[in-house]
Design an enzyme around this catalytic site. Structure first.
Site, PDB file in Angstrom:
ATOM      1  N   ARG A   1       0.830  -1.205   0.000  1.00 48.52           N
ATOM      2  CA  ARG A   1       0.000   0.000   0.000  1.00 48.52           C
ATOM      3  C   ARG A   1       0.864   1.255   0.000  1.00 48.52           C
ATOM      4  NH1 ARG A   1      -4.835   1.737   4.249  1.00 48.52           N
ATOM      5  NH2 ARG A   1      -5.140   3.825   3.399  1.00 48.52           N
TER       6      ARG A   1
ATOM      7  N   ASN B   1     -10.652  -4.394  -1.483  1.00 47.62           N
ATOM      8  CA  ASN B   1     -10.552  -3.355  -2.506  1.00 47.62           C
ATOM      9  C   ASN B   1      -9.592  -3.753  -3.617  1.00 47.62           C
ATOM     10  OD1 ASN B   1     -12.303  -1.268  -1.642  1.00 47.62           O
ATOM     11  ND2 ASN B   1     -10.886  -0.753   0.008  1.00 47.62           N
TER      12      ASN B   1
ATOM     13  N   CYS C   1     -19.206  -2.113   0.580  1.00 50.67           N
ATOM     14  CA  CYS C   1     -18.365  -0.979   0.968  1.00 50.67           C
ATOM     15  C   CYS C   1     -19.073  -0.240   2.090  1.00 50.67           C
ATOM     16  CB  CYS C   1     -18.161  -0.063  -0.244  1.00 50.67           C
ATOM     17  SG  CYS C   1     -17.131   1.395   0.058  1.00 50.67           S
TER      18      CYS C   1
ATOM     19  N   HIS D   1     -16.579   3.478  -4.902  1.00 46.51           N
ATOM     20  CA  HIS D   1     -15.707   4.641  -4.709  1.00 46.51           C
ATOM     21  C   HIS D   1     -15.899   5.699  -5.795  1.00 46.51           C
ATOM     22  CE1 HIS D   1     -12.684   2.475  -1.827  1.00 46.51           C
ATOM     23  NE2 HIS D   1     -13.943   2.453  -1.417  1.00 46.51           N
TER      24      HIS D   1
ATOM     25  N   TYR E   1     -14.516  10.088  -2.152  1.00 48.92           N
ATOM     26  CA  TYR E   1     -13.566   9.673  -3.185  1.00 48.92           C
ATOM     27  C   TYR E   1     -13.641  10.549  -4.433  1.00 48.92           C
ATOM     28  CZ  TYR E   1     -12.301   5.504  -0.588  1.00 48.92           C
ATOM     29  OH  TYR E   1     -11.818   4.650   0.375  1.00 48.92           O
TER      30      TYR E   1
END
Length: 421
Positions: free
Chosen positions: A90, A144, A164, A194, A244
């Protein structure tokens, strides 16, 4: 009822366990099995999970295993919450796109594509093993990028639904602002994972009074502050975008910010170390307050409601899920995955009707959905050219020189997870 959580060693897991414990009348779990290859983390979290169940008087048992096939055997539902490559991957996803002047984020843009490429093959392997071991089990995906992962699962013929926490989080915030119970508030939630907008905020249900105008007029500043967007943007849109959308509506501003502060991945990694130390305290028998800062607020409640609707006999309920489009948004292919309100029962979700969308929203949805199709192709078949095309198609990239530079960096940083690279 047996539930299995793949990625049970996640620091998120106590949030999920707390939901199962508190809402045991909604979802009567007899066994919760946490599955994870990280044995040390798994034992810490498994111990806390047992103490949470005991404190809440939950009669079910919590077991832990690193053996995926043993853990999923006999499960009624398998919940996926894994992170291939961990926080280290990440951190890279949030870093190298900035070198090209593009947003670095784990689900959006080039970083999101990297995560999809790492994740889709792993999730499909897990799903195939679930199908061999227990073909009637539902797969609930939190992993995700949820839209792309859910599309991969559905195209492979799995009984899968994506979930989500954005919608339930906004519902809770709006309910507090409007002084209503969350159950009394229905969101006209439309888009892709998102990439969603709240077109209406209704009292009582899908056909109830729309309070969106009241929300924006009386609480617009508070809503805009949470989204980190100017109040004027909400007024001009006339709807509430998810947070987002800031990556799209204020991309360059976000890139400048990301270049001047520690990455979210670094913050989360530090938080996880602190959480794991707390989880190891044998006196701790509830989720700690720090967990709220980790992200994923209310996702346990969403997960309980979804699993109960899929597995229970109480009739269908209306929830926001990720599922096949099937004509819901007529400008998308039927096999696109959308995030909308759906009626969910034992046979799965059926999306509710959605009004015709303004081109301001449908255009961006179409653009990102096309990117997701190319991203899934790259995840399934590999190849530098497929990665390049997916990046070129993304609305936050869209230039061949950027796509070339990002492709080089993505492959360089993910060789250990992409056998074809």
């Amino acid at each position: 009822m047996k539930l299995a959580v793949v990625g049970g060693g996640s620091t998120y897991t106590p949030e999920l366990v707390d939901g199962f414990a508190r809402l045991r009348d909604t979802l009567p779990v007899s066994e919760l099995v946490l599955i994870d290859p990280a044995a040390e983390r798994l034992e810490l979290i498994g111990g806390l999970a047992r103490r949470i169940f005991a404190r809440q008087g939950h009669p079910g048992r919590v077991t832990t295993t690193s053996d995926l096939d043993a853990g999923i055997t006999g499960a009624d539902a398998v919940l996926l919450q894994l992170r291939v490559g961990g926080q280290a991957a990440r951190l890279r996803d949030e870093t190298w796109p900035l070198e090209c002047g593009c947003v670095g984020q784990e689900t959006t843009g080039a970083g999101g594509l990297a995560k999809a490429l790492r994740t889709v093959p792993v999730v499909l392997d897990i799903a195939e093993r679930v199908r061999r071991t227990n073909p009637d089990a539902w797969i609930i995906d939190f992993t995700n990028p949820v839209g792309i992962v859910t599309r991969a699962l559905l195209r492979a013929g799995h009984k899968a639904v994506g979930l989500c926490n954005v919608a339930i989080g906004l519902q809770r915030k709006f309910a507090a602002l409007l002084d209503l119970a969350p159950a009394d508030l229905h969101l006209d939630h439309v888009g892709l994972n998102h990439l969603t907008w709240e077109l209406g905020v209704r009292r009582g249900g899908p056909d109830g009074e729309d309070l969106l105008g009241t929300l924006l007029a009386e609480h617009g500043e508070a809503v805009a502050g949470d989204l980190r967007l100017p109040r004027a943007v909400l007024d001009r849109l006339g709807v509430v975008p998810s947070y987002y959308l800031r990556y799209f509506y204020a991309h360059d501003e976000v890139v400048r910010e990301l270049g001047t502060k520690p990455s979210r991945a670094a913050e989360v990694a530090a938080m996880e170390r602190e959480l794991l130390a707390l989880y190891g305290d044998p006196a701790l028998d509830e989720k700690p307050a720090l967990l709220a800062k980790r992200g994923g607020a209310f996702y346990s409640e969403a997960a309980v409601d979804l699993a109960a609707s899929l597995l229970g006999d109480g009739g269908p309920t209306v929830q926001v899920v990720n599922t096949y489009n099937n004509g819901t948004l007529p400008f998308l292919p039927d096999d696109a995955v959308v995030e909308v309100q759906a009626r969910v029962g034992g046979s799965g979700p059926v999306p509710l009707a959605v009004p015709r969308l303004d081109p301001l929203f449908s255009g961006l949805i179409s653009h990102v959905s096309a990117y997701e199709d190319l991203a899934l192709d790259a995840a399934l078949r590999g190849g530098r050219e497929r990665v390049f095309k997916a990046l070129l198609a993304h609305p936050l990239i869209g230039q061949y020189d950027l796509a070339e530079g990002l492709t080089d960096r993505l492959l360089a940083h993910n060789k250990e997870h992409l056998p074809w690279a």
